[in-house]
Scaffold this motif. Structure first.
Motif, PDB file in Angstrom:
ATOM      1  N   SER A 183      15.599 -11.733   1.539  1.00  0.00           N
ATOM      2  CA  SER A 183      14.806 -12.447   0.303  1.00  0.00           C
ATOM      3  C   SER A 183      13.866 -13.456   0.988  1.00  0.00           C
ATOM      4  CB  SER A 183      15.746 -12.775  -0.763  1.00  0.00           C
ATOM      5  OG  SER A 183      16.359 -11.783  -1.113  1.00  0.00           O
ATOM      6  N   ILE A 184      14.536 -14.068   1.974  1.00  0.00           N
ATOM      7  CA  ILE A 184      13.742 -15.245   2.792  1.00  0.00           C
ATOM      8  C   ILE A 184      12.359 -14.915   3.187  1.00  0.00           C
ATOM      9  CG2 ILE A 184      13.818 -17.051   4.450  1.00  0.00           C
ATOM     10  CD1 ILE A 184      16.912 -17.335   3.642  1.00  0.00           C
ATOM     11  N   VAL A 185      12.626 -13.708   3.841  1.00  0.00           N
ATOM     12  CA  VAL A 185      11.528 -12.856   4.811  1.00  0.00           C
ATOM     13  C   VAL A 185      10.328 -12.686   3.732  1.00  0.00           C
ATOM     14  CG1 VAL A 185      10.645 -11.209   6.222  1.00  0.00           C
ATOM     15  CG2 VAL A 185      12.996 -12.370   6.491  1.00  0.00           C
ATOM     16  N   SER A 186      10.847 -11.845   2.831  1.00  0.00           N
ATOM     17  CA  SER A 186       9.934 -11.367   1.812  1.00  0.00           C
ATOM     18  C   SER A 186       9.239 -12.691   1.113  1.00  0.00           C
ATOM     19  CB  SER A 186      10.443 -10.316   0.557  1.00  0.00           C
ATOM     20  OG  SER A 186      11.745 -10.933   0.085  1.00  0.00           O
ATOM     21  N   LEU A 187      10.000 -13.534   0.569  1.00  0.00           N
ATOM     22  CA  LEU A 187       9.237 -14.667  -0.206  1.00  0.00           C
ATOM     23  C   LEU A 187       8.500 -15.464   0.795  1.00  0.00           C
ATOM     24  CD1 LEU A 187       9.171 -15.862  -2.895  1.00  0.00           C
ATOM     25  CD2 LEU A 187      11.297 -17.362  -2.148  1.00  0.00           C
ATOM     26  N   SER A 188       8.860 -15.666   2.020  1.00  0.00           N
ATOM     27  CA  SER A 188       7.970 -16.528   2.817  1.00  0.00           C
ATOM     28  C   SER A 188       6.755 -15.747   3.118  1.00  0.00           C
ATOM     29  CB  SER A 188       8.998 -16.918   4.021  1.00  0.00           C
ATOM     30  OG  SER A 188       8.914 -15.513   4.729  1.00  0.00           O
ATOM     31  N   ARG A 189       6.674 -14.629   3.215  1.00  0.00           N
ATOM     32  CA  ARG A 189       5.505 -13.738   3.430  1.00  0.00           C
ATOM     33  C   ARG A 189       4.717 -13.865   2.110  1.00  0.00           C
ATOM     34  NH1 ARG A 189       6.701  -7.989   6.517  1.00  0.00           N
ATOM     35  NH2 ARG A 189       7.006  -8.949   8.447  1.00  0.00           N
ATOM     36  N   TYR A 190       5.131 -13.875   1.025  1.00  0.00           N
ATOM     37  CA  TYR A 190       4.464 -13.790  -0.284  1.00  0.00           C
ATOM     38  C   TYR A 190       3.690 -15.106  -0.395  1.00  0.00           C
ATOM     39  CZ  TYR A 190       3.946 -11.078  -4.355  1.00  0.00           C
ATOM     40  OH  TYR A 190       3.612 -10.281  -5.670  1.00  0.00           O
ATOM     41  N   VAL A 191       4.626 -16.263  -0.500  1.00  0.00           N
ATOM     42  CA  VAL A 191       4.299 -17.532  -0.350  1.00  0.00           C
ATOM     43  C   VAL A 191       2.874 -17.860   0.781  1.00  0.00           C
ATOM     44  CG1 VAL A 191       4.590 -19.993  -0.176  1.00  0.00           C
ATOM     45  CG2 VAL A 191       6.337 -18.700  -1.441  1.00  0.00           C
ATOM     46  N   ASP A 192       3.140 -17.347   1.591  1.00  0.00           N
ATOM     47  CA  ASP A 192       1.854 -17.636   3.094  1.00  0.00           C
ATOM     48  C   ASP A 192       0.982 -16.698   2.616  1.00  0.00           C
ATOM     49  OD1 ASP A 192       1.055 -17.758   5.441  1.00  0.00           O
ATOM     50  OD2 ASP A 192       2.098 -16.088   6.298  1.00  0.00           O
ATOM     51  N   ASN A 193       0.939 -15.775   2.062  1.00  0.00           N
ATOM     52  CA  ASN A 193      -0.252 -14.874   1.668  1.00  0.00           C
ATOM     53  C   ASN A 193      -0.851 -15.700   0.680  1.00  0.00           C
ATOM     54  OD1 ASN A 193       0.184 -13.244   3.903  1.00  0.00           O
ATOM     55  ND2 ASN A 193       1.148 -11.704   2.543  1.00  0.00           N
TER      56      ASN A 193
END
Length: 309
Positions: A183-193
């Motif tokens: 979840s951390i990885v997917s959420l960080s990518r979402y916020v980054d993009n």
């Protein structure tokens, strides 16, 4: 807006009913539970007696209607294994799962959003780039693999953390991390993009060119614009955590709902399987409905674009 929420409520109710029908049938096609509980066989007439006692001698439609009628009155059946009412078994386990899930959700959101903001705001910093590469590597590691590695390192090699149970705060560390990594990885990518896209919008560039501080622009304009996408991702994280508990709880012998469900499936404990799956499904459905409400509050255009406002 009201029509939109009403239509979503009807869809949610229909989904819950379909889940109930599916799990009711799927549990029974695995076979008779008493054949599994008594592999050496029963005395003549005992199997028929047990089937009649628990209503398993009736047709599927009759069993289903009987289950619905009893459920309306608050009777969700007796566990075939523990011989106790199903709610008495399920809700203490659900409480343990919710505690684990809440800590995992908080950890996922705080770390995921924080890492995503760092990746978006400081993409050229060497440490931040290394952090981004680490996120990509972690994304490829399943939670159950990470849990086994952590048990080996922190439980046996270093002997630093307990590997089973839920009696102390230290017991939470490894299960929370294992549930949260994906979840951390997917959420960080979402916020980054999302933040990178917003940073290149004309209104942000104009605000910065007029002398507005970059930090002020980020907190006033950039971060709020990521609200709806982040809420969408958080809703998916909740579902991922609830589904991931079955594996993680089994590995760490966590006394929660996921462990109970796995054990019930192995033992063909129909009443516990039905109640557990349907209750978890209702929780997920209600959360998704609340997310729809949050979408409308953040962006009322959602209801209008669907032609129901």
């Amino acid at each position: 807006m009201l029509r939109f929420l009403g239509s979503r409520a009807l869809v949610s109710a229909g989904t819950a009913l379909l889940v109930l029908i599916f799990v009711f049938v799927a549990a029974r096609v695995t076979g008779n539970p008493f054949d599994l509980m008594y592999p050496d066989g029963l005395e003549p007439g005992q199997l028929a007696q047990y089937n009649a006692k628990y209503g398993l001698d009736r047709s599927y439609p009759e069993q289903f209607l009987l289950y619905l009628r009893n459920a309306v009155t608050g009777d969700f059946g007796i566990s075939l294994v523990e011989r106790r009412p199903v709610p008495e078994i399920f809700f203490p386990r659900l409480a343990e799962t919710l505690k684990l899930g809440v800590f995992s959700l908080i950890f996922s959101v705080v770390v995921g959003v924080g890492v995503g903001m760092l990746l978006a705001l400081y993409p050229r910093q060497p440490l931040i780039r290394a952090l981004g590469h680490a996120m990509s590597l972690l994304y490829a590691v399943p939670g159950f693999v990470l849990s086994l590695v952590m048990i080996l390192i922190f439980g046996f090699v270093l002997n630093a953390l307990p590997t089973q149970g839920a009696s102390t705060p230290a017991h939470y560390l490894m299960p929370v991390v294992c549930l949260s990594v994906g979840s951390i990885v997917s959420l960080s990518r979402y916020v980054d993009n999302s933040m990178r896209e917003t940073l290149h919008q004309d209104f942000v560039v104009t605000a910065i060119s007029k002398g507005t501080g970059r930090r002020s622009v980020v907190w006033r304009h950039v971060f709020p614009n990521t609200g709806v996408p982040v809420i969408t991702q958080i809703g998916m994280i909740v579902v991922d955590i609830l589904s991931g508990t079955m594996v993680i709880e089994t590995i760490f012998s966590w006394p929660g709902m996921g462990n109970l469900l796995v054990t019930s499936v192995i033992n063909r404990d129909f009443p516990v399987i039905q109640f557990s799956v349907v209750t978890v499904s209702i929780i997920v459905i209600v959360l998704n409905y609340l997310l729809d409400v949050a979408y409308l509050l953040l962006d009322p255009r959602i209801g209008r674009t669907r032609g129901v406002a």
